[in-house]
Design an enzyme around this catalytic site. Structure first.
Site, PDB file in Angstrom:
ATOM      1  CD  GLN A  63      -1.178   0.020   3.711  1.00 20.12           C
ATOM      2  OE1 GLN A  63      -1.571  -1.084   4.043  1.00 20.12           O
ATOM      3  NE2 GLN A  63      -1.545   1.148   4.332  1.00 20.12           N
ATOM      4  CB  CYS A  69      -4.471  -1.132   5.568  1.00 22.92           C
ATOM      5  SG  CYS A  69      -5.464  -0.250   6.792  1.00 22.92           S
ATOM      6  CG  HIS A 362      -2.482  -2.186   9.348  1.00 19.85           C
ATOM      7  ND1 HIS A 362      -2.519  -1.506   8.149  1.00 19.85           N
ATOM      8  CD2 HIS A 362      -1.724  -3.291   9.104  1.00 19.85           C
ATOM      9  CE1 HIS A 362      -1.801  -2.151   7.246  1.00 19.85           C
ATOM     10  NE2 HIS A 362      -1.316  -3.241   7.804  1.00 19.85           N
ATOM     11  CG  ASN A 383       1.126  -5.906   6.792  1.00 25.42           C
ATOM     12  OD1 ASN A 383       0.138  -5.242   6.504  1.00 25.42           O
ATOM     13  ND2 ASN A 383       2.027  -5.483   7.659  1.00 25.42           N
TER      14      ASN A 383
END
Length: 438
Positions: A63, A69, A362, A383
């Site tokens: 990102q 996110c 997040h 992630n």
């Protein structure tokens, strides 16, 4: 009210120097930094890269310098589904495309709120909450799904990332400044007794300017694209002239968007209640942003069940707490700063939320779990910070970290109890914009 006296300062100094370990700790902390000096490398013994249940996924996304996110995590779930259905593991969707429409829809929601709240003073707490939220690029799963339902999705090559999607600060700052100025103009029109038609005309003018700004920054989104890819068996596929909506309708027809529920764990609010956050309703006419608040064990149980069914799980968390990017470790014992300082800063999850110490910062994706006779040892986390951090972009999370710093998971209704399904389908309690529900 009392002031700190010279004698008290002397007492503090004497107390510090009484224990020689304080000087040792200070030298280590000053030399290498507080976190490095308190780093507990023993967590590696339990956070290895082996999992009893693990999804077969491709590489990670990135990102960059943006708060997207929530869109990355949502599109990761969709790309894993598309990849499994079509045997193409590393196919990716355009986050820039959905980000474009989020800016348009969120501006519309903001203008509507400013008209609705125009009779309240500018320093009203709700008005201030909307003004503070103007231009923001953070969000949630349900917000991303609202955009997918209305605008569809496109492959990453159909609307690739650009400087301004990877680095959103300039765009969101410009949008926030414009929308706040427009709010003053809309409030003035209301105070002057303008008709609804006049207000809508002004709003349309402002939205047209927002569209122009976002198009300059990101480029206009494609109206059609060619779906082209080679699957994992090296077979070539081509389908011409798909619209983004047609793509979703055809390739996600069995993906039941409405079967997903956000289970939250926010013990500063009553459990077994469905809550609604109006501030986050990003698409007028879309689904409301709701959370079913339950004890943490239900989040873990549902997440494990969904992983075992073969599907990834989005979860909201406070990623900057007890996390190291280099190793990808997420563990409550990772940094032992309390031992370094000789203090106790441990707080309950409810107290952290109530004081602002705790907050979901997040969204990531669960793609694996490690169990021992039903006992959860650790989780595998996908992630969206690129493959240079963690284990090629994947992180290892301990169960204690899950319990302390995870605030919600997105799971299908089939993994909820009957009572939870009933609650999720019932009426919701509206929360104020300043309520911290993770």
């Amino acid at each position: 009210m009392t002031v700190i006296s010279d004698q008290e300062i002397a007492d503090f100094s004497a107390d510090f120097n009484t224990n020689s370990k304080n000087q040792v700790a200070s030298r280590a902390a000053r030399r290498s930094g507080l976190l490095e000096a308190s780093f507990n490398d023993r967590v590696s013994e339990r956070l290895n890269h082996v999992f009893s249940t693990e999804l077969d996924v491709g590489g990670v996304t990135d990102q960059k310098h943006s708060g997207r996110c929530w869109e990355f995590a949502t599109l990761n779930v969709l790309r894993h589904y598309f990849g499994k259905q079509n045997k193409v593991k590393d196919f990716t969707f355009s986050q820039a495309y959905n980000f474009f429409w989020d800016k348009i829809e969120r501006a519309n929601a903001f203008y509507n709120a400013m008209i609705r709240l125009a009779d309240k003073p500018l320093n009203d707490r709700e008005v201030q909450s909307w003004l503070a939220f103007a231009g923001e690029d953070g969000g949630l799963w349900s917000m991303a799904i609202n955009l997918v339902k209305k605008y569809g999705v496109v492959p990453s090559y159909a609307m690739p990332e650009s400087f301004n999607s990877n680095n959103t600060t300039g765009l969101i700052d410009s949008l926030a400044r414009k929308e706040r100025k427009d709010a003053i103009a809309l409030r003035k029109l209301v105070s002057e007794g303008s008709s609804q038609d006049e207000l809508e005309k002004a709003k349309k003018h402002f939205l047209n300017e927002v569209y122009r700004m976002v198009s300059v920054a990101l480029g206009e989104p494609p109206k059609k694209f060619d779906l082209e890819y080679r699957d994992d068996d090296k077979k070539y596929h081509l389908e011409r002239d798909l619209t983004p909506r047609e793509f979703v309708q055809k390739y996600f027809k069995d993906f039941k968007f409405d079967d997903y529920v956000v289970l939250s764990n926010c013990p500063n609010h009553e459990f077994n209640k469905l809550y609604h956050m109006p501030l986050y309703d990003n698409v007028d006419g879309g689904d409301q942003i709701k959370f079913l608040n339950v004890p943490i064990e239900y989040l873990a149980q549902a997440a494990v069940a969904q992983l075992k069914s073969g599907d990834a799980v989005i979860f909201g968390n406070d990623v900057l707490k007890q996390m190291e990017r280099k190793t990808g470790y997420l563990d409550t014992d990772l940094y032992q700063t309390d031992k370094l300082f000789g203090v106790d800063t441990k707080m309950s999850k409810a107290d952290r939320l109530a004081t602002g110490e705790g907050f979901a910062t997040h969204d990531m994706t669960l793609v694996g779990v490690d169990e021992d006779h039903g006992h959860i040892r650790k989780w595998k986390v996908e992630n969206s910070w690129g493959d240079k951090y963690g284990h090629k972009g994947f992180y290892e999370m301990s169960q204690p970290w899950f319990e302390d710093y995870v605030y919600d998971v997105v799971v299908r209704k089939e993994f909820l109890t009957d009572e939870q399904v009933k609650l999720a389908e019932g009426p919701a309690i509206d929360l104020k914009p300043w309520d911290n529900i993770g």
